[in-house]
Design a protein around this motif. Structure first.
Motif, PDB file in Angstrom:
ATOM      1  N   ARG A  29     -27.297  31.961 -45.200  1.00  0.00           N
ATOM      2  CA  ARG A  29     -27.108  31.646 -43.787  1.00  0.00           C
ATOM      3  C   ARG A  29     -28.073  30.569 -43.331  1.00  0.00           C
ATOM      4  NH1 ARG A  29     -27.273  38.043 -42.180  1.00  0.00           N
ATOM      5  NH2 ARG A  29     -25.075  38.466 -42.629  1.00  0.00           N
TER       6      ARG A  29
ATOM      7  N   LYS B 132     -35.754  42.575 -43.900  1.00  0.00           N
ATOM      8  CA  LYS B 132     -34.311  42.769 -44.019  1.00  0.00           C
ATOM      9  C   LYS B 132     -33.559  41.534 -43.540  1.00  0.00           C
ATOM     10  CE  LYS B 132     -30.596  45.474 -44.579  1.00  0.00           C
ATOM     11  NZ  LYS B 132     -29.490  44.703 -44.019  1.00  0.00           N
ATOM     12  N   LEU B 133     -33.998  40.942 -42.425  1.00  0.00           N
ATOM     13  CA  LEU B 133     -33.354  39.719 -41.931  1.00  0.00           C
ATOM     14  C   LEU B 133     -33.449  38.610 -42.972  1.00  0.00           C
ATOM     15  CD1 LEU B 133     -33.653  38.128 -38.417  1.00  0.00           C
ATOM     16  CD2 LEU B 133     -34.061  36.742 -40.432  1.00  0.00           C
TER      17      LEU B 133
ATOM     18  N   GLU C 197     -33.965  38.897 -46.269  1.00  0.00           N
ATOM     19  CA  GLU C 197     -33.165  39.241 -47.446  1.00  0.00           C
ATOM     20  C   GLU C 197     -31.696  38.929 -47.215  1.00  0.00           C
ATOM     21  OE1 GLU C 197     -34.056  43.353 -47.959  1.00  0.00           O
ATOM     22  OE2 GLU C 197     -35.875  42.992 -49.151  1.00  0.00           O
ATOM     23  N   ASP C 198     -31.174  39.353 -46.066  1.00  0.00           N
ATOM     24  CA  ASP C 198     -29.760  39.132 -45.771  1.00  0.00           C
ATOM     25  C   ASP C 198     -29.440  37.645 -45.621  1.00  0.00           C
ATOM     26  OD1 ASP C 198     -29.440  41.855 -45.830  1.00  0.00           O
ATOM     27  OD2 ASP C 198     -29.286  42.103 -43.646  1.00  0.00           O
TER      28      ASP C 198
ATOM     29  N   GLU D 279     -29.445  36.094 -49.132  1.00  0.00           N
ATOM     30  CA  GLU D 279     -28.286  36.513 -49.933  1.00  0.00           C
ATOM     31  C   GLU D 279     -27.003  35.846 -49.462  1.00  0.00           C
ATOM     32  OE1 GLU D 279     -25.923  40.662 -51.073  1.00  0.00           O
ATOM     33  OE2 GLU D 279     -27.993  40.734 -50.345  1.00  0.00           O
ATOM     34  N   ALA D 280     -26.830  35.713 -48.152  1.00  0.00           N
ATOM     35  CA  ALA D 280     -25.611  35.128 -47.591  1.00  0.00           C
ATOM     36  C   ALA D 280     -25.699  33.613 -47.445  1.00  0.00           C
ATOM     37  CB  ALA D 280     -25.309  35.753 -46.234  1.00  0.00           C
TER      38      ALA D 280
ATOM     39  N   THR E 298     -32.854  44.336 -35.215  1.00  0.00           N
ATOM     40  CA  THR E 298     -34.162  43.923 -35.754  1.00  0.00           C
ATOM     41  C   THR E 298     -35.265  44.524 -34.886  1.00  0.00           C
ATOM     42  OG1 THR E 298     -33.827  41.807 -34.587  1.00  0.00           O
ATOM     43  CG2 THR E 298     -33.481  41.802 -36.963  1.00  0.00           C
TER      44      THR E 298
ATOM     45  N   ILE F   5     -27.408  41.928 -34.350  1.00  0.00           N
ATOM     46  CA  ILE F   5     -27.939  42.537 -35.560  1.00  0.00           C
ATOM     47  C   ILE F   5     -29.235  43.274 -35.205  1.00  0.00           C
ATOM     48  CG2 ILE F   5     -28.820  42.081 -37.880  1.00  0.00           C
ATOM     49  CD1 ILE F   5     -25.823  41.510 -37.503  1.00  0.00           C
TER      50      ILE F   5
END
Length: 282
Positions: free
Chosen positions: A255, A245-246, A248-249, A252-253, A191, A189
């Protein structure tokens, strides 16, 4: 075993867990509240004796149904790191003992994934044998961000010449870009910011997901303060964008987050908290 992500086993390969530098030095833009913020949110990462940030140096071993993958190879032995005495000319068996505890030897590693090419992430790429640096993992392909290889080869320091170049010359390196997939379970991913080609590592199996941060973050306190710049970021503003961004993702997921330099046990999840995030130990 640290955890399981569906069909993927994740093992911690810990080399060092010692005080590194002061929070004020590591986060120069954070202002006078940096120490109190860390003390509030992750007090165990502040050394009571030295006041420095305790920075684990660790990799993660992924055992997928198809491959054995080492994500980052720490500092290594016999490496020249004169600016960091605790990393300089080490002679220590902890890293290899952690591999052995995971039931893995150097010859069993199929891939070494380098999130970036700083000294504390590539050290065990090579070992000293009869005065020569040779790849530690004889059967592995070493995946390195192409932008990092270009950047660091143009100003080759000890980390590059001792831990990267010998792998390239041995024909075991593979230059990759973000989005590269390794089998069905591992994806790189983007970054960037800490280094030009920095990647984090997404692990997916079934409905389960985890992200290995690399140096996109250095403490879970940055969940609350993703704007904090880290001293060694090559592009601090871009690093802050990647970090947000990391987070946020991951939120949301839902993880799992494996923070490469987070206070042990270095595993948890992030949740939205106002205009930032909060860290929850798993």
């Amino acid at each position: 075993m640290l955890c399981r992500i569906g069909d993927v086993e994740v093992w911690r390969i810990l080399e060092i867990n010692e005080p590194y530098r002061s929070p004020e030095e590591l986060f120069p833009s954070a202002g006078p509240e940096v120490r109190e913020t860390i003390k509030e949110h992750v007090p165990e990462q502040l050394c009571a004796v030295t006041g420095r940030l305790i920075l684990p140096i660790q990799g993660f071993l992924l055992k997928t149904p198809a491959h054995v993958i080492l994500v980052d190879s720490c500092v290594g032995n016999d490496k020249s790191n004169p600016g960091t005495p605790d990393w300089n000319m080490r002679s220590d068996g902890r890293f290899m003992a952690a591999l052995a505890a995971a039931g893995t030897g150097p010859a069993d590693i199929d891939y070494v994934l380098c999130t970036h090419l700083h000294a504390d992430h590539v050290g065990w790429n090579t070992r000293l044998e009869d005065g020569r640096w040779v790849p530690t993992f004889p059967n592995a392909r070493y995946l390195m961000p192409a932008a990092d290889e270009e950047f660091f080869s143009n100003s080759a320091g000890n980390a590059y010449t001792q831990s990267v170049l010998p792998v390239v010359e041995a024909g075991q390196s593979e230059l990759v870009t973000a989005g590269h997939m390794l089998g069905d379970h591992v994806t790189l991913i983007p970054t960037p910011g800490h280094t030009p080609g920095h990647v984090s590592v997404l692990v997916k199996s079934g409905t389960a997901e985890a992200i290995i941060t690399g140096d996109a973050l250095h403490t879970s306190a940055q969940c609350w303060r993703p704007d904090w710049h880290f001293k060694y970021d090559t592009d601090a503003d871009l690093a802050a964008t990647s970090r947000r961004k990391l987070l946020e993702d991951a939120s949301e997921a839902d993880r799992k987050v494996l923070g490469t330099h987070f206070a042990l046990p270095s595993i948890g999840r992030v949740k939205v908290h106002g205009d930032a995030f909060r860290w929850e130990d798993d």
